[in-house]
Motif scaffolding. Structure first.
Motif, PDB file in Angstrom:
ATOM      1  N   LYS A  94       0.857  -1.184   0.000  1.00 16.25           N
ATOM      2  CA  LYS A  94       0.000   0.000   0.000  1.00 16.25           C
ATOM      3  C   LYS A  94       0.896   1.238   0.000  1.00 16.25           C
ATOM      4  CE  LYS A  94      -3.608  -2.299   2.726  1.00 16.25           C
ATOM      5  NZ  LYS A  94      -4.349  -2.304   4.014  1.00 16.25           N
ATOM      6  N   ILE A  95       0.527   2.213  -0.818  1.00 12.81           N
ATOM      7  CA  ILE A  95       1.326   3.432  -0.942  1.00 12.81           C
ATOM      8  C   ILE A  95       0.413   4.650  -0.891  1.00 12.81           C
ATOM      9  CG2 ILE A  95       2.946   4.738  -2.378  1.00 12.81           C
ATOM     10  CD1 ILE A  95       4.108   2.113  -1.458  1.00 12.81           C
ATOM     11  N   ARG A  96       0.808   5.641  -0.126  1.00 13.39           N
ATOM     12  CA  ARG A  96       0.215   6.978  -0.182  1.00 13.39           C
ATOM     13  C   ARG A  96       1.345   7.971  -0.428  1.00 13.39           C
ATOM     14  NH1 ARG A  96      -1.258   8.992   4.276  1.00 13.39           N
ATOM     15  NH2 ARG A  96      -0.413   7.391   5.682  1.00 13.39           N
ATOM     16  N   ASP A  97       1.088   8.983  -1.253  1.00 13.10           N
ATOM     17  CA  ASP A  97       2.141   9.960  -1.490  1.00 13.10           C
ATOM     18  C   ASP A  97       1.529  11.286  -1.919  1.00 13.10           C
ATOM     19  OD1 ASP A  97       1.567   8.912  -4.282  1.00 13.10           O
ATOM     20  OD2 ASP A  97       3.074  10.448  -4.733  1.00 13.10           O
ATOM     21  N   TRP A  98       2.299  12.336  -1.767  1.00 17.33           N
ATOM     22  CA  TRP A  98       1.908  13.632  -2.304  1.00 17.33           C
ATOM     23  C   TRP A  98       3.161  14.431  -2.637  1.00 17.33           C
ATOM     24  CZ3 TRP A  98       2.605  18.729  -0.601  1.00 17.33           C
ATOM     25  CH2 TRP A  98       3.220  18.871   0.657  1.00 17.33           C
ATOM     26  N   THR A  99       3.015  15.356  -3.561  1.00 21.22           N
ATOM     27  CA  THR A  99       4.149  16.172  -3.976  1.00 21.22           C
ATOM     28  C   THR A  99       3.663  17.558  -4.352  1.00 21.22           C
ATOM     29  OG1 THR A  99       6.056  16.269  -5.460  1.00 21.22           O
ATOM     30  CG2 THR A  99       4.002  15.491  -6.391  1.00 21.22           C
ATOM     31  N   GLY A 100       4.540  18.545  -4.179  1.00 16.91           N
ATOM     32  CA  GLY A 100       4.203  19.914  -4.544  1.00 16.91           C
ATOM     33  C   GLY A 100       5.415  20.639  -5.104  1.00 16.91           C
TER      34      GLY A 100
ATOM     35  N   PHE B  57      10.492  25.817  -5.200  1.00 16.26           N
ATOM     36  CA  PHE B  57      10.489  25.037  -3.966  1.00 16.26           C
ATOM     37  C   PHE B  57       9.706  23.758  -4.217  1.00 16.26           C
ATOM     38  CE2 PHE B  57       8.246  23.759  -0.090  1.00 16.26           C
ATOM     39  CZ  PHE B  57       9.331  23.517   0.756  1.00 16.26           C
ATOM     40  N   SER B  58      10.279  22.616  -3.803  1.00 16.33           N
ATOM     41  CA  SER B  58       9.642  21.324  -4.028  1.00 16.33           C
ATOM     42  C   SER B  58       9.602  20.534  -2.726  1.00 16.33           C
ATOM     43  CB  SER B  58      10.406  20.509  -5.078  1.00 16.33           C
ATOM     44  OG  SER B  58      10.535  21.214  -6.287  1.00 16.33           O
ATOM     45  N   ILE B  59       8.520  19.799  -2.531  1.00 19.49           N
ATOM     46  CA  ILE B  59       8.404  18.902  -1.388  1.00 19.49           C
ATOM     47  C   ILE B  59       7.691  17.641  -1.833  1.00 19.49           C
ATOM     48  CG2 ILE B  59       6.266  20.046  -0.614  1.00 19.49           C
ATOM     49  CD1 ILE B  59       7.119  19.280   2.274  1.00 19.49           C
ATOM     50  N   ARG B  60       8.128  16.526  -1.299  1.00 18.70           N
ATOM     51  CA  ARG B  60       7.517  15.238  -1.637  1.00 18.70           C
ATOM     52  C   ARG B  60       7.550  14.324  -0.420  1.00 18.70           C
ATOM     53  NH1 ARG B  60       5.632  12.179  -5.354  1.00 18.70           N
ATOM     54  NH2 ARG B  60       5.926   9.925  -5.238  1.00 18.70           N
ATOM     55  N   GLU B  61       6.421  13.630  -0.161  1.00 19.06           N
ATOM     56  CA  GLU B  61       6.348  12.667   0.931  1.00 19.06           C
ATOM     57  C   GLU B  61       5.714  11.373   0.420  1.00 19.06           C
ATOM     58  OE1 GLU B  61       4.251  14.544   4.132  1.00 19.06           O
ATOM     59  OE2 GLU B  61       6.064  15.564   4.854  1.00 19.06           O
ATOM     60  N   THR B  62       6.258  10.244   0.865  1.00 19.88           N
ATOM     61  CA  THR B  62       5.744   8.935   0.487  1.00 19.88           C
ATOM     62  C   THR B  62       5.595   8.083   1.739  1.00 19.88           C
ATOM     63  OG1 THR B  62       6.897   9.057  -1.641  1.00 19.88           O
ATOM     64  CG2 THR B  62       6.128   6.892  -0.948  1.00 19.88           C
ATOM     65  N   TYR B  63       4.473   7.355   1.808  1.00 17.93           N
ATOM     66  CA  TYR B  63       4.191   6.492   2.958  1.00 17.93           C
ATOM     67  C   TYR B  63       3.860   5.094   2.434  1.00 17.93           C
ATOM     68  CZ  TYR B  63       3.440  11.168   4.849  1.00 17.93           C
ATOM     69  OH  TYR B  63       3.582  12.485   5.179  1.00 17.93           O
ATOM     70  N   ALA B  64       4.763   4.138   2.665  1.00 17.00           N
ATOM     71  CA  ALA B  64       4.540   2.749   2.259  1.00 17.00           C
ATOM     72  C   ALA B  64       4.146   1.932   3.491  1.00 17.00           C
ATOM     73  CB  ALA B  64       5.800   2.172   1.623  1.00 17.00           C
ATOM     74  N   ARG B  65       3.167   1.041   3.305  1.00 20.98           N
ATOM     75  CA  ARG B  65       2.678   0.228   4.421  1.00 20.98           C
ATOM     76  C   ARG B  65       2.529  -1.227   3.978  1.00 20.98           C
ATOM     77  NH1 ARG B  65       3.902   4.212   6.447  1.00 20.98           N
ATOM     78  NH2 ARG B  65       2.804   5.559   7.944  1.00 20.98           N
TER      79      ARG B  65
END
Length: 758
Positions: free
Chosen positions: A295-301, A315-323
Motif C-alpha cells: 500500500k502506498i500513499r504519497d503527495w508532492t508539490g 520550492f519542491s516537497i515530496r512525501e511517500t508512505y509505504a505500508r
C-alpha cells in the motif's frame, strides 16, 4: 478525331513536362542554436499548410525537394526553442539554401540534466517520458526501467525493485531526482531503494546516461539515472486546471487513484498532486500466489516564482508512505517506510554573452523504515523488529559559460548521508528463550562527499569534442560502533581523494551517419553498507554480511563505440562497450566469523576483487518510413567476469531481444501496440554466489493507447498475454522454498486520466 486525340495527348504531355520542370525547386539548409551556433539535431522543418517537410540530421542539415515555383512559409521548430517562420520565394529549378537560427525559450527547466540538440551526443543517453510512461501502467518505477535497453532490476517482492544498468547496480549507478536530489535507503535489505520514493504518475520523464562519462552529475561507475518529476505548467494569465487518474490491474486486484492540481500565471506557478495505491498478492502463470501486496500513499508539490524571463526560483516537497509491503525473498517484511524530500532551486539562463546558465540547488531527504518478521516462519522462534533512519543533506551549483563556439560547465556538488538504526530480537525458544538482544544496524555512520567538476565542449574540424573531469573528497566514519565490530576492525574511519575524467568525440561522417567514441576512468567510493554493516542479512543471499572499513574505491576504465545512422527507412543505433574495473567491490565467505542470525549459512565480508571486466553491446532500430505503421527493435547483452578467477560475476542479465510494433489510427489518437520480449537462457552464472541457470522465455504484451478525447486519456491492455510462467534472472529466491520469485501471470489493466483546464 485522331487529330484531336493526338493534340490532346501532346497537350497533356507538354503540360506534364512543364509541371515536372516547375517541381524541381529545392529548399535546403541548416538549423543552429542562435547563441552558441551549434547544429540542432532532429529539428522539425515543414512547408506551412502542407505535409512536406524534413528532420535535421547530425549537422543540422535538412532538404525539401520537388517544390513548384512560388512563395512558401518555411516553419522550423525544436523543443525548448522559439518556433520560427521564414518566407521563401522559389523560381523554377532553383536550389535555395538557408540558415535558420533558433532562440531558446525563456521558460526553462531546473529538473532535467540533458538538453537535446546541443553538442551533447557525446553522452550515451536515453529517455522515456510523458505518455510513454503512463500508458504502460507502471505500479513500480524499478520494474518500469526494464523498458530501457540493457537495463534490468533486482526483484525481492512485488514492489521497490532495484535498477541494474549494464550489470552495474546499487551505488554504482547515480540515481537522483530532479537533477541532483539524493535519497538513501534506510533498510539494510534495500526494501526502499531510491526508485521506491517516486511514483510513476508524478513523472515527466526518466533520463539514463549509460557509462561513467557524465561526471557533472556526481560520482558513479555505471551511469546516471534521473527521475524528472512533472513541473508546473506555464500560463501568461492566471489559470487553474488539473486531472484525476484512476487505474486497475486484474491479477493484483490493484487499484490506483490520484488527483493533480496546477495553475498560476507568468509570475508564479504551482503543481500539487497526491494519490493512493492498494495492491494485493498476484498469481504467477501457473496460478501460484506470490506474497507481494503493498500500500502506498504519497503527495508532492512544486511552487515556482519567475523573476523575469531568465530567472526562476522553485520550492519542491515530496512525501511517500509505504505500508505492509511483503518481500518473500527477505527475512523480514516492510511494515512502514516514510520518506520526505525537500529542495529549493534557483536557475538562470542567458544572463549575458558569457554566462549562459546558472543552477543552484539545496536539498534535504530523510527516510524512516520499520520492518519485522510477523509473517515469516522465524516468528516461531524469535520476534524481530528493525527500526532504521537515513537522512541526506546536499547541494549542487553549476555555471555554463560560452566562449565563441565553446561551452564550459564548472561547478560543485556535496552530499552527506547519515544512517542509524537498531534491531530488537526477543528470543522465544532454545537456551536464550526470554532474552532480548539489541543490535546496532548502521552504527550511527555517515559518508560525506564533496566534488568539483568541469566539462568542456567544442567543435573542431567537424568533430564535437567533450572533455570532463571531477575531483572528490570522500570521508566516512562509524560514530557509535558496536564493541565487537570495533574490536574486529580497529580503525572505523576512511578518507579517499578520487580523480575521475572522461572524453567524448563524435563526428557526422556523412549527413546520415554519425560515429561517437567515449572513454573514461571514474571512481566510486564504497557506501555505508560496504564499510559498516554489522552482521546482518542484506537481501543478497542467505548470509550475514559484515562491512569492511578498509575497502577501497572502485575504478571503472571504460570505452564506448557508438554508430548512429539513417538507413532503410529508419534510424539505427549500435553501441559496443568495455569496462575494466579495478578494485571491484564484491564479498567473500569469512569462515572464521560466527553469524548472529538464525538460519543463515555463515558470514560474508565486503572485499575488493583486483579486477573485473564487462563487455556488451546494444543494437537498436526505429522505423521512420511511415507515420501510420512502425516498429522498434532492440537487441542487447552484457557479460561480466572476475578477471583473476575467470568466474562470471553475479546478477548480470542474459541476452535479450525486444520489438514493439504499433499502428496509428486517427493521426495517432488511437494506437494499438504489441510488445514481444525474447530472453535467452542464462548459463554463465556465479556458482560461488549461489546462482543457478535461468531458462529463457518469450513474453507478449498488448495495449491500446487512446488520446482521442480532449477530456480524457485512456490506456487498456494485457501483460503476459499467453499467461506464461517465467521469472527473470535477477529475481531473488523465495526464502522459505529456495524457488525464484515468478513474475505475474496474465494481467489486464486500464488507466484513465480525466483532464480539466489543459
Amino acid at each position: 478525331m485522331r487529330r484531336a486525340i493526338f493534340t490532346l495527348v501532346v497537350f497533356i504531355f507538354v503540360s506534364f513536362q512543364i509541371s515536372f520542370a516547375q517541381e524541381k525547386a529545392t529548399i535546403r539548409g541548416f538549423v543552429y542554436d542562435s547563441k552558441a551556433k551549434y547544429p540542432l539535431v532532429n529539428a522539425n522543418i515543414w512547408i506551412e499548410g502542407t505535409n512536406r517537410g524534413d528532420v535535421s540530421d547530425f549537422k543540422g542539415y535538412f532538404e525539401i525537394k520537388n517544390l513548384a515555383p512560388g512563395n512558401y512559409n518555411l516553419v522550423v521548430s525544436y523543443v525548448g526553442y522559439k518556433q520560427t517562420k521564414e518566407q521563401i520565394q522559389l523560381k523554377s529549378g532553383e536550389v535555395k539554401t538557408v540558415e535558420v537560427y533558433l532562440e531558446e525559450l525563456p521558460y526553462f527547466s531546473v529538473e532535467e540534466i540533458v538538453v537535446l540538440g546541443r553538442p551533447a551526443e557525446t553522452y550515451n543517453q536515453a529517455e522515456i517520458g510523458g505518455r510513454e510512461i503512463m500508458k504502460k501502467a507502471p505500479r513500480d518505477l524499478g520494474d518500469f526501467v526494464r523498458n530501457f535497453s540493457n537495463t534490468s532490476a533486482i526483484k525481492k517482492g512485488g514492489y521497490a525493485l532495484d535498477p541494474v544498468v549494464r550489470g552495474t547496480k546499487f551505488d554504482q549507478i547515480n540515481v537522483q531526482i530532479d537533477n541532483g536530489v539524493k535519497i538513501e535507503a534506510a533498510c539494510p535489505n534495500r526494501m526502499d531503494p531510491p526508485t521506491s520514493h517516486v511514483q510513476a504518475e508524478d513523472l515527466e520523464k526518466i533520463e539514463i546516461l549509460k557509462g561513467p562519462y557524465a561526471l557533472r552529475y556526481g560520482p558513479n561507475i555505471g551511469g546516471v539515472m534521473n527521475f524528472v518529476l512533472a513541473k508546473p505548467k506555464r500560463f501568461e494569465k492566471f489559470s487553474i486546471g488539473g486531472n484525476i487518474e484512476t487505474g486497475y490491474e486484474s491479477n493484483w486486484n490493484g487499484k490506483v487513484a490520484r488527483l493533480t492540481l496546477f495553475g498560476g500565471q507568468r509570475l508564479f506557478d504551482f503543481r500539487i498532486a497526491g494519490g493512493v495505491k492498494d495492491y494485493k498478492n498476484y498469481k504467477d502463470g501457473d496460478g501460484n500466489e506470490i506474497q507481494s501486496s503493498f500500500k502506498i500513499r504519497d503527495w508532492t508539490g512544486k511552487f515556482g516564482v519567475n523573476l523575469g524571463d531568465n530567472h526562476r526560483v522553485q520550492f519542491s516537497i515530496r512525501e511517500t508512505y509505504a505500508r505492509d509491503v511483503l518481500y518473500p525473498a527477505l527475512p523480514m517484511d516492510g511494515r512502514k517506510d516514510d520518506s520526505r524530500i525537500i529542495s529549493i532551486d534557483y536557475g538562470a539562463r542567458n544572463l549575458n554573452s558569457l554566462i549562459n546558465s546558472v543552477n543552484l540547488k539545496a536539498y534535504y531527504s530523510k527516510v524512516y523504515h520499520l520492518m519485522d518478521n510477523e509473517f515469516k516462519p522465524t516468528r516461531l522462534n524469535v520476534d524481530a523488529v528493525t527500526e532504521a533512519n537515513t537522512k541526506v543533506t546536499g547541494g549542487r551549483g553549476e555555471a555554463g559559460l560560452i566562449f565563441g563556439n565553446n561551452l564550459l560547465y564548472v561547478g560543485f556538488d556535496y552530499a552527506k548521508v547519515e544512517k542509524d538504526g537498531f534491531r530488537t530480537r526477543k528470543m522465544k525458544t532454545g537456551p536464550m528463550a526470554g532474552k532480548t538482544f539489541i543490535d546496532t544496524v548502521w552504527q550511527n555512520s555517515y559518508v560525506s562527499n564533496f566534488g568539483i567538476f568541469g566539462e568542456f565542449r567544442t567543435g573542431i574540424y567537424g568533430f564535437n569534442l567533450m572533455l570532463s573531469a571531477r575531483y572528490d573528497v570522500n570521508y566516512a566514519q562509524a560514530r557509535t560502533p558496536a564493541p565487537s565490530f570495533a574490536k574486529l576492525f580497529g580503525n572505523l574511519s576512511s578518507k579517499f581523494h578520487n580523480f575521475s575524467f572522461s572524453g567524448g568525440l563524435d563526428k557526422a561522417i556523412t549527413p546520415n551517419v554519425q560515429l561517437t567514441i567515449l572513454a573514461g576512468s571514474a571512481k566510486r567510493s564504497p557506501n555505508i553498507s560496504e564499510r559498516f554493516i554489522n552482521f546482518l542479512p542484506i537481501g543478497i543471499d542467505n548470509y550475514d554480511y559484515v562491512g569492511n572499513p578498509s575497502i577501497k574505491p572502485e575504478t571503472n576504465n571504460s570505452i564506448d563505440l557508438i554508430l548512429k545512422s539513417k538507413v532503410i527507412g529508419g534510424i539505427f543505433k549500435g553501441d559496443v562497450f568495455y569496462y575494466y574495473v579495478k578494485n571491484f567491490i564484491s564479498a567473500k565467505i569469512r569462515s572464521d566469523l560466527t553469524p548472529k542470525n538464525m538460519g543463515v549459512r555463515g558470514v560474508k565480508q565486503f572485499v575488493n576483487i583486483d579486477r573485473a571486466k564487462f563487455f556488451g553491446f546494444e543494437l537498436g532500430y526505429t522505423s521512420t518510413f511511415s507515420r501510420t505503421f512502425g516498429f522498434d527493435l532492440n537487441i542487447y547483452q552484457t557479460k561480466a567476469w572476475d578477471a583473476v578467477t575467470g568466474e562470471a560475476l553475479p546478477e548480470i542479465p542474459p541476452f535479450e531481444a525486444k520489438t514493439v510494433v504499433y499502428y496509428n489510427f486517427f493521426d495517432g489518437k488511437i494506437r494499438p501496440e504489441l510488445t514481444i520480449r525474447a530472453v535467452a537462457r542464462k548459463s554463465d552464472v556465479s556458482t560461488s554466489f549461489g546462482e543457478t541457470s535461468t531458462p529463457g522465455f518469450v513474453l507478449v504484451n498488448f495495449l491500446v493507447d487512446i488520446v482521442y478525447f480532449k477530456f480524457a486519456d485512456i490506456s487498456v491492455g494485457v501483460n503476459n498475454l499467453f499467461d506464461k510462467a517465467y521469472y527473470e534472472h535477477l529475481n531473488r529466491k523465495i526464502r522459505t522454498s529456495g524457488i525464484p520469485i515468478y513474475e505475474p501471470g496474465r494481467n489486464f489493466f486500464i488507466n484513465i486520466t480525466m483532464k480539466v483546464g489543459e
